[in-house]
Design an enzyme around this catalytic site. Sequence first.
Site, PDB file in Angstrom:
ATOM      1  N   ARG A 125     -16.602   3.222   5.872  1.00 23.96           N
ATOM      2  CA  ARG A 125     -15.470   2.642   5.119  1.00 23.96           C
ATOM      3  C   ARG A 125     -14.293   2.303   6.031  1.00 23.96           C
ATOM      4  NH1 ARG A 125     -15.281   3.650  -0.767  1.00 23.96           N
ATOM      5  NH2 ARG A 125     -17.354   4.351  -1.350  1.00 23.96           N
TER       6      ARG A 125
ATOM      7  N   GLU B 104       0.853  -1.191   0.000  1.00 21.87           N
ATOM      8  CA  GLU B 104       0.000   0.000   0.000  1.00 21.87           C
ATOM      9  C   GLU B 104       0.892   1.245   0.000  1.00 21.87           C
ATOM     10  OE1 GLU B 104      -3.242   1.011  -0.229  1.00 21.87           O
ATOM     11  OE2 GLU B 104      -2.479   3.024   0.172  1.00 21.87           O
ATOM     12  N   GLN B 105       0.542   2.195  -0.862  1.00 17.25           N
ATOM     13  CA  GLN B 105       1.372   3.401  -0.960  1.00 17.25           C
ATOM     14  C   GLN B 105       1.298   4.279   0.299  1.00 17.25           C
ATOM     15  OE1 GLN B 105      -0.110   5.644  -4.313  1.00 17.25           O
ATOM     16  NE2 GLN B 105      -2.091   6.014  -3.390  1.00 17.25           N
TER      17      GLN B 105
ATOM     18  N   TYR C 132     -28.407   6.993   4.042  1.00 12.30           N
ATOM     19  CA  TYR C 132     -28.497   5.774   4.854  1.00 12.30           C
ATOM     20  C   TYR C 132     -27.710   5.938   6.146  1.00 12.30           C
ATOM     21  CZ  TYR C 132     -24.189   4.494   2.193  1.00 12.30           C
ATOM     22  OH  TYR C 132     -22.962   4.465   1.585  1.00 12.30           O
TER      23      TYR C 132
ATOM     24  N   ASP D 256     -11.658  -1.470  -9.055  1.00 12.29           N
ATOM     25  CA  ASP D 256     -11.711  -0.233  -9.855  1.00 12.29           C
ATOM     26  C   ASP D 256     -10.590  -0.152 -10.880  1.00 12.29           C
ATOM     27  OD1 ASP D 256     -13.948   0.604  -8.524  1.00 12.29           O
ATOM     28  OD2 ASP D 256     -13.087   2.462  -7.738  1.00 12.29           O
TER      29      ASP D 256
HETATM   30  P1  FAD Z   1      -9.590   1.636  -3.986  1.00 10.65           P
HETATM   31  O1  FAD Z   1     -10.617   1.656  -2.923  1.00 10.65           O
HETATM   32  O2  FAD Z   1      -9.386   2.850  -4.791  1.00 10.65           O
HETATM   33  O3  FAD Z   1      -8.225   1.141  -3.350  1.00 10.65           O
HETATM   34  C1  FAD Z   1      -7.021   1.233  -4.052  1.00 10.65           C
HETATM   35  C2  FAD Z   1      -5.873   1.218  -3.038  1.00 10.65           C
HETATM   36  O4  FAD Z   1      -4.649   1.179  -3.757  1.00 10.65           O
HETATM   37  C3  FAD Z   1      -5.826   2.456  -2.158  1.00 10.65           C
HETATM   38  O5  FAD Z   1      -5.586   2.071  -0.830  1.00 10.65           O
HETATM   39  C4  FAD Z   1      -4.654   3.242  -2.741  1.00 10.65           C
HETATM   40  O6  FAD Z   1      -3.999   4.056  -1.776  1.00 10.65           O
HETATM   41  C5  FAD Z   1      -3.751   2.121  -3.218  1.00 10.65           C
HETATM   42  N1  FAD Z   1      -2.830   2.512  -4.291  1.00 10.65           N
HETATM   43  C6  FAD Z   1      -3.116   3.281  -5.373  1.00 10.65           C
HETATM   44  N2  FAD Z   1      -2.029   3.404  -6.138  1.00 10.65           N
HETATM   45  C7  FAD Z   1      -1.045   2.693  -5.537  1.00 10.65           C
HETATM   46  C8  FAD Z   1       0.321   2.431  -5.866  1.00 10.65           C
HETATM   47  N3  FAD Z   1       0.902   2.950  -6.967  1.00 10.65           N
HETATM   48  N4  FAD Z   1       1.057   1.659  -5.026  1.00 10.65           N
HETATM   49  C9  FAD Z   1       0.484   1.128  -3.890  1.00 10.65           C
HETATM   50  N5  FAD Z   1      -0.794   1.359  -3.535  1.00 10.65           N
HETATM   51  C10 FAD Z   1      -1.556   2.113  -4.358  1.00 10.65           C
HETATM   52  N6  FAD Z   1     -19.228   0.500  -3.944  1.00 10.65           N
HETATM   53  C11 FAD Z   1     -20.032  -0.381  -3.302  1.00 10.65           C
HETATM   54  O7  FAD Z   1     -19.844  -1.607  -3.425  1.00 10.65           O
HETATM   55  N7  FAD Z   1     -21.063   0.050  -2.505  1.00 10.65           N
HETATM   56  C12 FAD Z   1     -21.336   1.383  -2.342  1.00 10.65           C
HETATM   57  O8  FAD Z   1     -22.250   1.753  -1.607  1.00 10.65           O
HETATM   58  C13 FAD Z   1     -20.517   2.323  -3.032  1.00 10.65           C
HETATM   59  N8  FAD Z   1     -20.768   3.644  -2.897  1.00 10.65           N
HETATM   60  C14 FAD Z   1     -19.963   4.532  -3.553  1.00 10.65           C
HETATM   61  C15 FAD Z   1     -20.247   5.886  -3.433  1.00 10.65           C
HETATM   62  C16 FAD Z   1     -19.476   6.800  -4.087  1.00 10.65           C
HETATM   63  C17 FAD Z   1     -19.836   8.245  -3.978  1.00 10.65           C
HETATM   64  C18 FAD Z   1     -18.354   6.364  -4.863  1.00 10.65           C
HETATM   65  C19 FAD Z   1     -17.492   7.345  -5.585  1.00 10.65           C
HETATM   66  C20 FAD Z   1     -18.071   5.020  -4.980  1.00 10.65           C
HETATM   67  C21 FAD Z   1     -18.873   4.088  -4.343  1.00 10.65           C
HETATM   68  N9  FAD Z   1     -18.625   2.727  -4.439  1.00 10.65           N
HETATM   69  C22 FAD Z   1     -19.436   1.840  -3.823  1.00 10.65           C
HETATM   70  C23 FAD Z   1     -17.479   2.241  -5.236  1.00 10.65           C
HETATM   71  C24 FAD Z   1     -16.313   1.850  -4.349  1.00 10.65           C
HETATM   72  O9  FAD Z   1     -15.943   2.930  -3.508  1.00 10.65           O
HETATM   73  C25 FAD Z   1     -15.116   1.450  -5.202  1.00 10.65           C
HETATM   74  O10 FAD Z   1     -15.532   0.651  -6.277  1.00 10.65           O
HETATM   75  C26 FAD Z   1     -14.121   0.652  -4.346  1.00 10.65           C
HETATM   76  O11 FAD Z   1     -13.636   1.449  -3.299  1.00 10.65           O
HETATM   77  C27 FAD Z   1     -12.974   0.147  -5.220  1.00 10.65           C
HETATM   78  O12 FAD Z   1     -12.098  -0.590  -4.401  1.00 10.65           O
HETATM   79  P2  FAD Z   1     -10.640  -0.933  -4.920  1.00 10.65           P
HETATM   80  O13 FAD Z   1      -9.996  -1.692  -3.808  1.00 10.65           O
HETATM   81  O14 FAD Z   1     -10.696  -1.511  -6.278  1.00 10.65           O
HETATM   82  O15 FAD Z   1      -9.922   0.489  -5.097  1.00 10.65           O
END
Ligand code: FAD
Length: 397
Positions: free
Chosen positions: A104, A30-31, A213, A293
């Site tokens: 979160r 994690e960064q 919510y 994502d």
């Molecule tokens: P992220 O949560 O973006 O995690 C990525 C991680 O990688 C972070 O910790 C970051 O610091 C780290 N990182 C990035 N680059 C590097 C690097 N170069 N080196 C090391 N580490 C790095 N989803 C739901 O399922 N339910 C909901 O109710 C919901 N509500 C939402 C509401 C809003 C307003 C928004 C914008 C989104 C919502 N989402 C919801 C979507 C959800 O937030 C995302 O899809 C989810 O957080 C994606 O998770 P992830 O682990 O793929 O990415």
Amino acid sequence: MKVLIAGAGIGGFTAALCCLHHGHEVVLFEQANELSQVGAGIQVSPNAMKVFQALGIADAIAERGFRPEAIETRMGESGLTLFKIPLVARAKREWGAPYLHIHRADYVAALAQALLTQAPDAIRLGRSVAGYSQSDTSVSIRFDDGTEEEGDVIIGADGIHSRIREQMFGPGEPRFTGNIAWRAVVPASLLERDRPNATACAWMGKGKHAVTYYLRNGELVNFVGVVERDDWQREGWQERGSKEELQNDFAGWHPAIRELINSADDQELFRWALFDRSPLPGWTDGRVALLGDAAHSMLPFLAQGAAMAVEDAWVLARALSEGVSVSSALIDYQGQRLPRTSKVQSASRSNMTTFHQRTLSGRLRTYGPMWLGGRLAPQVVNARMNWLYGYDVTSRA
Ligand code: FAD
């Protein structure tokens, strides 16, 4: 097999837990120097909870969450309920797991605790991933400080601005959707006259919508407001907005929304522009795969982005334990996940049109059948979410 994971978000943590569950060794990079999440809530639907049930950590998550009474859709100005899908008994009975709201920070804390219990040295903080290189027999993850770590497979769970994805496919072209989003978390004790119901509630309006919510035993109310505007386009989670601007965006709305906005702490009101990305041609490159994502960012209008990352994690870990080679396992993972995530991406996008009807004829055409269906055939309305919440990625059937 040694699995290197870039990114300790919900996707990265769940991938680490699923890989351990399937017998792999994991290291999570994690960064950030500490684990932190924005101060906002997230909905965890039954399809995601089923992965946590299979991992044996559903109770640890559920005890930090809030169980809404129903999924509800209301008109933003009048507050008229279009339909309400009861959740308390139904979610577990018909979809196989509870429906939760959780802060979160509490969500990530539960995942981190589960991981640390099983693999105390698995998390490496302050490690910013720059890219990767690979041979036929191994793969190396490269960090910004020039160091490397070798393993058998890399999972790029590094979010919407993924550097692993950038190496695979180039920088990409995010498209502004014409929407900005607001977020705030308000103590429920401040809401004296009007409170939102204890539901997962989407409020519809002309060119805008809101979602409300509860979190943490009902102590906090999570607010997200999405407004069609093109006067401001920054894609970050941490930009403060002014209360006056938010009040103007939701002027004339139901008193529960106005009171929520009026009660929000000015220092805790954030806004960001919503961008969309074209689907990628694929998510894998040899021994490297994207997840969450990084692979398929989506508009938040179905509350499924993180839930899809959780489902991805199970399928990827299972494919790695069954594949004849790492690269064929990753291609198998992509093949299993692409149809589902594409369908969810497109359903999220089409909710924007549904939620934001501007004209009287559009509103009658869209909301009229919802209102009638909610009263005359509630079982039909209720069943509309079965494809999403009833899905069990941990079952092969
Ligand atoms: P992220 O949560 O973006 O995690 C990525 C991680 O990688 C972070 O910790 C970051 O610091 C780290 N990182 C990035 N680059 C590097 C690097 N170069 N080196 C090391 N580490 C790095 N989803 C739901 O399922 N339910 C909901 O109710 C919901 N509500 C939402 C509401 C809003 C307003 C928004 C914008 C989104 C919502 N989402 C919801 C979507 C959800 O937030 C995302 O899809 C989810 O957080 C994606 O998770 P992830 O682990 O793929 O990415």
